[in-house]
Motif scaffolding. Sequence first.
Motif, PDB file in Angstrom:
ATOM      1  N   THR A 134       0.854  -1.192   0.000  1.00 57.42           N
ATOM      2  CA  THR A 134       0.000   0.000   0.000  1.00 57.42           C
ATOM      3  C   THR A 134       0.884   1.234   0.000  1.00 57.42           C
ATOM      4  N   ASP A 135       0.544   2.223  -0.821  1.00 55.82           N
ATOM      5  CA  ASP A 135       1.329   3.448  -0.884  1.00 55.82           C
ATOM      6  C   ASP A 135       0.894   4.403   0.241  1.00 55.82           C
ATOM      7  N   ILE A 136       1.790   4.633   1.215  1.00 52.16           N
ATOM      8  CA  ILE A 136       1.444   5.474   2.369  1.00 52.16           C
ATOM      9  C   ILE A 136       1.051   6.879   1.940  1.00 52.16           C
ATOM     10  N   ALA A 137       1.928   7.513   1.144  1.00 53.31           N
ATOM     11  CA  ALA A 137       1.729   8.924   0.788  1.00 53.31           C
ATOM     12  C   ALA A 137       0.426   9.125   0.014  1.00 53.31           C
ATOM     13  N   PHE A 138       0.204   8.288  -0.984  1.00 51.38           N
ATOM     14  CA  PHE A 138      -0.966   8.409  -1.843  1.00 51.38           C
ATOM     15  C   PHE A 138      -2.246   8.154  -1.047  1.00 51.38           C
ATOM     16  N   ALA A 139      -2.255   7.057  -0.271  1.00 51.13           N
ATOM     17  CA  ALA A 139      -3.469   6.694   0.484  1.00 51.13           C
ATOM     18  C   ALA A 139      -3.813   7.750   1.529  1.00 51.13           C
ATOM     19  N   LEU A 140      -2.805   8.232   2.265  1.00 55.27           N
ATOM     20  CA  LEU A 140      -3.071   9.252   3.284  1.00 55.27           C
ATOM     21  C   LEU A 140      -3.492  10.573   2.658  1.00 55.27           C
ATOM     22  N   ALA A 141      -2.971  10.871   1.467  1.00 51.51           N
ATOM     23  CA  ALA A 141      -3.372  12.101   0.777  1.00 51.51           C
ATOM     24  C   ALA A 141      -4.848  12.040   0.391  1.00 51.51           C
ATOM     25  N   VAL A 142      -5.290  10.897  -0.133  1.00 51.93           N
ATOM     26  CA  VAL A 142      -6.706  10.736  -0.488  1.00 51.93           C
ATOM     27  C   VAL A 142      -7.570  10.843   0.761  1.00 51.93           C
ATOM     28  N   GLY A 345      -1.505   1.058  -4.671  1.00 52.77           N
ATOM     29  CA  GLY A 345      -0.187   0.428  -4.525  1.00 52.77           C
ATOM     30  C   GLY A 345       0.916   1.131  -5.266  1.00 52.77           C
ATOM     31  N   PHE A 346       0.865   2.415  -5.360  1.00 50.94           N
ATOM     32  CA  PHE A 346       1.673   3.197  -6.293  1.00 50.94           C
ATOM     33  C   PHE A 346       3.184   2.982  -6.173  1.00 50.94           C
ATOM     34  N   LEU A 378      -5.538   4.331  -9.478  1.00 52.87           N
ATOM     35  CA  LEU A 378      -6.502   5.387  -9.795  1.00 52.87           C
ATOM     36  C   LEU A 378      -7.914   4.939  -9.448  1.00 52.87           C
ATOM     37  N   ALA A 379      -8.264   3.708  -9.830  1.00 51.63           N
ATOM     38  CA  ALA A 379      -9.605   3.187  -9.541  1.00 51.63           C
ATOM     39  C   ALA A 379      -9.841   3.097  -8.034  1.00 51.63           C
ATOM     40  N   ALA A 380      -8.829   2.634  -7.294  1.00 50.02           N
ATOM     41  CA  ALA A 380      -8.966   2.511  -5.839  1.00 50.02           C
ATOM     42  C   ALA A 380      -9.112   3.876  -5.174  1.00 50.02           C
TER      43      ALA A 380
END
Length: 408
Positions: A134-142, A345-346, A378-380
């Motif tokens: 899981t991408d921490i930065a991307f997920a927390l940003a969303v 999962g970037f 992107l879909a997630a």
Amino acid sequence: MIVRVRSELARYLRTETVGGTLLLIAAATALIWVNSPWGASYTTMVDTRLAIPALHLDLTLADWTKDGLLAIFFFVAGLELKRELVVGELADRKRAALPIVAAMGGVVTPALIAMAVGWGVEGMDRGWAIPVATDIAFALAVLAMTGSRIPATARVFLLSLAVVDDLIAIILIAVLFTTTLKALWLLTAVLCLAGWALAQKFRFRSPFIYVPLGLVSWYALHEAGIHATLAGVACGLLTRVRPDEDEDEHCVPATRLEHLVQPISAGVCVPLFALFASGVPLDASVLSKLFTDRLTLAIILGLLVGKTVGIFGSSWLAVRLGIAERPGDLGYRDMFALSVLGAIGFTVSLLVAELALEDVGDGSAAELAKAAVLLTSLAASLAGSALLLRRGRAHQARRDERALQSQE
């Protein structure tokens, strides 16, 4: 005045929304650039070699971002992991149970799905690891952009989950992508890391000690045949997070270093990696294979289905069996929305795709896998955002109802 501007810029870059936005801009720039009439210039840039003959290093710019800049990203991840393990959510065994179980479910399930769908496909002997991170930065940003109205414990759960998830991914990178091991260089790296730990023990603070130790450990691991980014994780894990009796909490090395390095990681290192890793030519051939090729289907189903089902299913089961406790203000629907974000999962997935598939099909398999990661992430993010916004409205409605009742 300049110092103040730098301080404000660093504070701005530390916010999760900004880091995630820069990541998205870099990825979009790469995709547009490589698929534009000027796509050849992108390829030229990525393949440009930057050599340091004295150190026998001859890497492309893409390799420097993958092996060099990501070491800084992993250093920050190591600091976050150490803090969570020692003084954070993971320090309490009861509170740590839920994110740990969720992370394990979110690693095992995608791996099993990827192996089942891609069984026998060239490159899947290591490619099954692509959808496990899981991408921490991307997920927390969303979450920061769309989940501001859901309870604050959502961020704690997602961060703890992603930190454990990254630890498992780091171990997989070390195990799967270490082919030849040179003992002398490995010993050199171990000695440098021991020096880092001793410097922390004796409370040395000078960067003239830590920067050389970090650089030499990175180079030694690179020469030893181990992925060099692991030097960043190791240095982060060896950094002190507990304050001394006469020490302010903000002066602890881990806190100071995270405040210093995190803006560099979020504002420079990760976006540059995304710029160099996300340039996937999206021609008719690639688009047609995205939903028919077993490799891409393994990644898409592993990430989107495996992560969501693995994180949510293992969390639900752990709570039902009494192994863990669900945060009181987080409902199962909230946790499902967070599980969908876990399918982003970037960064690490792109890294694993390059490492696992770089020699398969003259690199075409890696490009296809990266396209699958980008599409699924992107879909997630879109699906997770929609669910979080809906849950946010539900929580706000409850708060408004309680406020009206208290006024009566």
